[in-house]
Structure formats: structure tokens, C-alpha cells
Design an enzyme around this catalytic site. Sequence first.
Site, mmCIF file in Angstrom:
data_model
loop_
_atom_site.group_PDB
_atom_site.id
_atom_site.type_symbol
_atom_site.label_atom_id
_atom_site.label_comp_id
_atom_site.label_asym_id
_atom_site.label_seq_id
_atom_site.Cartn_x
_atom_site.Cartn_y
_atom_site.Cartn_z
ATOM 1 N N LYS A 33 -85.652 -45.599 8.685
ATOM 2 C CA LYS A 33 -84.485 -45.027 8.002
ATOM 3 C C LYS A 33 -83.322 -46.004 7.894
ATOM 4 C CE LYS A 33 -82.259 -42.798 11.964
ATOM 5 N NZ LYS A 33 -81.070 -43.646 11.940
ATOM 6 N N THR A 34 -83.124 -46.837 8.929
ATOM 7 C CA THR A 34 -82.001 -47.786 8.883
ATOM 8 C C THR A 34 -82.181 -48.759 7.730
ATOM 9 O OG1 THR A 34 -81.724 -47.612 11.278
ATOM 10 C CG2 THR A 34 -80.686 -49.483 10.190
ATOM 11 N N ASP A 214 -75.422 -40.989 8.665
ATOM 12 C CA ASP A 214 -76.657 -41.244 9.397
ATOM 13 C C ASP A 214 -76.761 -40.280 10.573
ATOM 14 O OD1 ASP A 214 -79.007 -42.431 10.203
ATOM 15 O OD2 ASP A 214 -78.021 -44.077 11.266
ATOM 16 N N GLU A 215 -77.979 -40.019 11.056
ATOM 17 C CA GLU A 215 -78.223 -39.119 12.199
ATOM 18 C C GLU A 215 -77.527 -37.766 11.984
ATOM 19 O OE1 GLU A 215 -80.348 -39.842 14.308
ATOM 20 O OE2 GLU A 215 -80.417 -42.005 14.653
ATOM 21 N N GLN A 245 -85.364 -33.953 15.607
ATOM 22 C CA GLN A 245 -84.753 -34.746 16.672
ATOM 23 C C GLN A 245 -83.333 -34.270 16.996
ATOM 24 O OE1 GLN A 245 -85.753 -39.073 16.971
ATOM 25 N NE2 GLN A 245 -86.418 -38.841 14.858
ATOM 26 N N ARG A 595 -91.291 -41.930 21.369
ATOM 27 C CA ARG A 595 -90.764 -43.215 21.859
ATOM 28 C C ARG A 595 -91.898 -44.195 22.129
ATOM 29 N NH1 ARG A 595 -86.915 -42.867 19.380
ATOM 30 N NH2 ARG A 595 -87.911 -40.965 18.633
#
Length: 715
Positions: A33-34, A214-215, A245, A595
Site C-alpha cells: 500500500k505504501t 493512510d491507515e 487490521q 506478521r
Amino acid sequence: MTDYLKSLNPVQLEAATYEGQSLLILAGAGSGKTRVITTRIAWLIEQMNMNPRSILAVTFTNKAAGEMRERVEELVPGAGSGAMIRTFHSFGAWLLRTNYHLTKDLKSSFSIYDDDDAVSLLQTIFPDKTKKKLSPYAGWISRAKDYCLSPEDDLTEITTVPDFADVYRLYEQKLRAIGNIDFGGLIARPVELLSSNEEFRRRIRQRFQVVMVDEYQDSNVAQFELLKQLAGEGNSICVVGDDDQSIYKFRGAEVKNILQFPEQFPDTKIIKLEQNYRSTSPILEIASEVVANNSNRLGKRLWTERKEGEKARIVYLENQSAEADFCAELLEDGNLKGTAILYRTNAQSMSFETCFSRLDIPYQIIGALRFLEREEIKDIIALLSLLMNPDDAVAFTRIINKPARGLGKVTVNKIIAEAGRWGFDLLTAGSSIKLSAKAAAGFVNFSELYAFMNENVDRMPLAEFVAELVTESHLLSHYTKKDEMTAGAKENNLNELVSAAAGYGDGRQALALFLEELELDREAISRNNGSNTGGGATIGDENAVTLITMHNTKGLEFDRVIITGMEEGLFPSGREETPEEIEEERRIFYVSITRARNELYLTSCRSRRIWGRTQYFGPSMFLAEVPEEYSEVSESLWGDDYGYGGGRQVSVGQDTKYKPGTPVYHEDYGSGAIAKSGTAGDQIYVIVQFESGRSGRFLPAYDAHLEIFGNDEWD
């Protein structure tokens, strides 16, 4: 097509180059996504001829914002630095500092209060109350601001304590009188200013034609309200996040923000990034199957081209000592740096620390006392804050009698009251009232230190000034007298603070920027200073295993992840009262699973020593959701029979009282019925489906709160 667009997969490319007004990028874990966000900014500047100054991108950590700025600058050299890329709170601070005159009470050099400062401010209003008594009020005030609620609003959703509204009102009056702001205010005050000042709102909307978040799943109500104020007609709005998330409800995050975004912003295009570039296929299949049990989600399924990969290994152990020993055995392969041990609560780290210290296994604990929360750092910052704002009662109270100057609590409150009565700053107020000889001498001593700061702040580089202040304040000798054992560590931390001030230039403007960036980025000094180390490890050790809570793993990845404490009553904790709370716990599990790059272990203990007592547990309900085809029980100290999660299911005979459909009642969860039963080692367990919608796993022999009825008893 430019090189940076060619590097994207088809779905990423669609998201990066979408030209509509409202876009929701639903980005799964490890989906890049970044890269999409930064490429979209570069594309807007280079291909769509957007002025970089008209682009605003906000996220939640300074680290993430810094990485985004660096990537954009790499993609569009020169132009990228013009875009405003900040955290939500940093943007709020910028907005208020550049427009403080519109607020009528903020000073241009305002200080930002953290949670501890808020309690201290309350103590100046209620000097007869202890910090312990006032701490809940500070928490409620913070939560109220997260929901954009003022003292005049209905606050019953925050707390039903009768005097809360009055306490909140007095707190806000005092905060505004001082001219400072708290963390919640960095969002709530801009919302207040934008909603009440049409001309200001028009100007800001005109400035920022493109707004990206973002997020977004971590945003709270106040941040959503800020986004609405920024989103004018014709402006482009793009939010990026993952509803699966959303794990920060306790901080005020509201998953509904992302779930309801398409309803709040009509004609929203939803693009799902589902290709994962981190984990193997078995790990992703487990994650997808687990989170699919949640009903409140927009829905997506992660996939990867990494089809190889080992099954997850589920390990049933006797107790937490066996759990730590098992982890130590895994680490014998030498891959410490690539391994993370996850747990739900910080208290669980103790058994690993004890075991690893005994075996000389280097480890680091992420999430211990943060650098800027340490006593010595807060003391120097209090001096610097008071220099910038001599009305700062919180900073004054913290530092006026450290080292001891004979200025007790009664005297300090008297000075603060005098300042409020006549509109004096605190130094003027202290010199205008009659003090005892000892207190007067102490106040003169502090006034001389303050004069030193005033005279020298503009005469030398900021780092040199802070170093001089450490010496002139005599704080190091104070710490040495207090505890000689910790004085060395405090001196090292103060040296870190001095180093952090390098590069800011000199003068009050440099000091103001330094203080703001410190407060907005609690990890600004050193990314590792929030860690404790042991077992021979040093901060930043190249080969140390990571001990970390599940919440703190967000955004991280490791070759091998060991998720420990998979027991009902620990994870989930059993305190959840609603299906929504269970769903958030499941999202925490999902984040933990994703993770892992290559290896995933899940450990469950039959008993744990908690508060000095041995308590027995059954396997977590979440283990039942792990698909058997992607997992295996690799070890068990429970005996031949397992609970579930890849192990053998053992049905209890139909002639027992635990057969499916048997009615039950639990003191905490109400009425329900047994859905499944079996044995774990030599213990019978039952899975109960309650009428509330919650399900849980229990060991009837050890749970006195669970009552099981025979059919005749129920009738």
C-alpha cells in the site's frame, strides 16, 4: 508509462491512477500500500500536473510520514517535497500554529500536553485531589475529544460520573487560559475552527485540492470529522486502509469510519489490494479463514505467488515455563533476529525474560517505557516549555521544586492562583507574593536559572543550549542523590536528548519546532529507545529475538512468528461482552498471523501462574478457526488427546451431561447451549454458543461460573 508505474501490478496501477473524486483503497496486509500511495502522489504531480502544495497526505506515525516523503522525493525529485505529508496530529499542530490568531486563546508558542500533563493540569484546579483520583477524568476528557464532544454535549457515552462535565469544563477553561493545547485538541480544535469559520474553511479547502489518508481504519470520530471539513466540493478524497487490521478501539479508533466510507462519500470507488508480497500461502490461508469469521468487514482474501511454505505448527504445552523453553529450543538454530515472540499482555514477557537470561539468549522487548516518558527527559522538557510559555502551570509545577528549593505544594498552588487572579505569568506571580525565607530563597534560585535560559537561548546552537541547561539545572546531581544506580542511565538519556537537538539551529523558533516534533513523535530520539534489552543484547543488536505485544507488531514483519498464550480466558480474555469486541480480538489475531513471512507457531498452555495462583485454561476459541489443512500439531505435553486446531477431536459420549444442545448458564455471559465437547489431555472441555452471539471454550471442572443443566433440570 513511467518506470514507477510499470513496477505496479494491475490492481495497484488502477488504484494509483484512479481519476475519480472519492476512492477507498482496501489494502490487505503486505499488499504494497505504501508504494501505491507514494506512486499516486507522484502520478498526480507529474502526470496530472497537480501543484505539490495542493496535496495533503496524513498518516499516524512520523516514521510512516517520513518514509512517504522520502519515497515521493525519490520518484519526483524536487517536486515531491512540496506536498504536505504529516501525521494527523502534526497537521493539526501546523494548522493551529499558523492560524493561532483565529482561536483567540492559543499562543503561537503553545506547548502540547500529553496524558500525564493533563493530570497535572487537573491537579492545579483540584489541588486536594490525588493523581490517582484525577487520572480517570483525564482519560475521559481525552476520549471525549476523540469523539469531538465539548463539555456542553451529552457525555453519557463517555462516562456517567455526575461531575465529569463540570470537571471537563474547568479543565478546558484552564487549558485555554494558559494558551496551551492537549493531544486531543490537536484534532478537535481544528474541527471547531473549520466548522465555525466559513472563510477559513474555504481557504483551507482551496489550498488542499487532494486529501489522502493512510491507515484509515485507525482513525477516530474526530479525525473523520476533520476529513469531512477538508473535503470540499470538487476536492479529491482517497483513503487507504484495512478493516481487518482495525485493532485500536481502546485508543478511540472507530472501524465504522472505513466500513461506512462509501456511504459518507457518494460514488466511492473501492479497489482491493489482495496480492500479498510477504507471507507464504499456508500463512495467508490461515489468516483469511480466521478473519472470515467476522461479520463486520467489507471482505477480501489475500493471496500470494509464494505457494510453497510449511504448515503452521500448533503446540500444546504444560505451562508458561515449558512455553519459554520451547521457544528457546527453536532459537537454537541461531535465527534470533528473524524471530518475534508475540503475546497479548506485557505481563507474559516475564517467563521469556527469565528463561532467555538464564540461557544467555539476547532479546529485546518492544513497547517498554518510552523515551519521552522518562523522568529526566520530561524534567528538561518542562524547563524548555516554561521558557516558551511562562504561563505553563504544568511545566512550572513539575520543575519548580526539582532539585528541592523549599517550594512545597501549598506554595506552588499559591503562586498559580496569584497568576490566575491578576493575569501575571508565573515568574512574575512568584515574585509578587510574600513567601517564607526558605521558599523565597528557592524561588530566587529558580528565577536565576530562568534568567540564564532567557539570556542564552538565542546566543548558541540549540544542542549546546540544552547541554548547558542540563548542567545549570543541577538535575544530574539531584538524580544521583536520589538513586546512584540509575544516574548513569539518566545521564545517557539526557545526552541523547542533546544529540536530538542538533541540526535545529538556534533561537526560540528552533526550540519551538524541536519541542513540537518531540511531542508529536514519541520515538523521535531513537527508534529503539522504547525497548528494553537483556540476555547480553544491546539496543539495535543484530541478532536478538524480539519480545512484543500483538498490538505493537502492527506494521512489522518477521521470518518466524511465535504467537503465544493461545488460551481461552487469555486470548480472547473472556472479558469481551459484545460480538464487536470478539471481532476486534479476532482482528488482533489476524494482524499477528500476517506478521510472519515463512514460519508460524501457535502455543497454548494448559496452566499459567497468574497473581501467584495456578490457573487452568482450555485452548483459545480462535484455534478452532485455524484450518487443519494448513496446520499441524507438532508437539503436545497435554497427553495423547488434543483440544483442537489441527489435533484430534474426541467426542464425549452421548450419555454424558456434556452432549451438544445441553443448556448452560454462565454468570458473565448468560444463557446458552453446548455446541461441541471433547477432551484436552485428561480434561473435558465444552464449546458453548451463547444467546448473545458470543461463543467460548470452557473447562467445566475449573470454571465455577459455568452451570450445566441436564434436560430434566432445565425443564
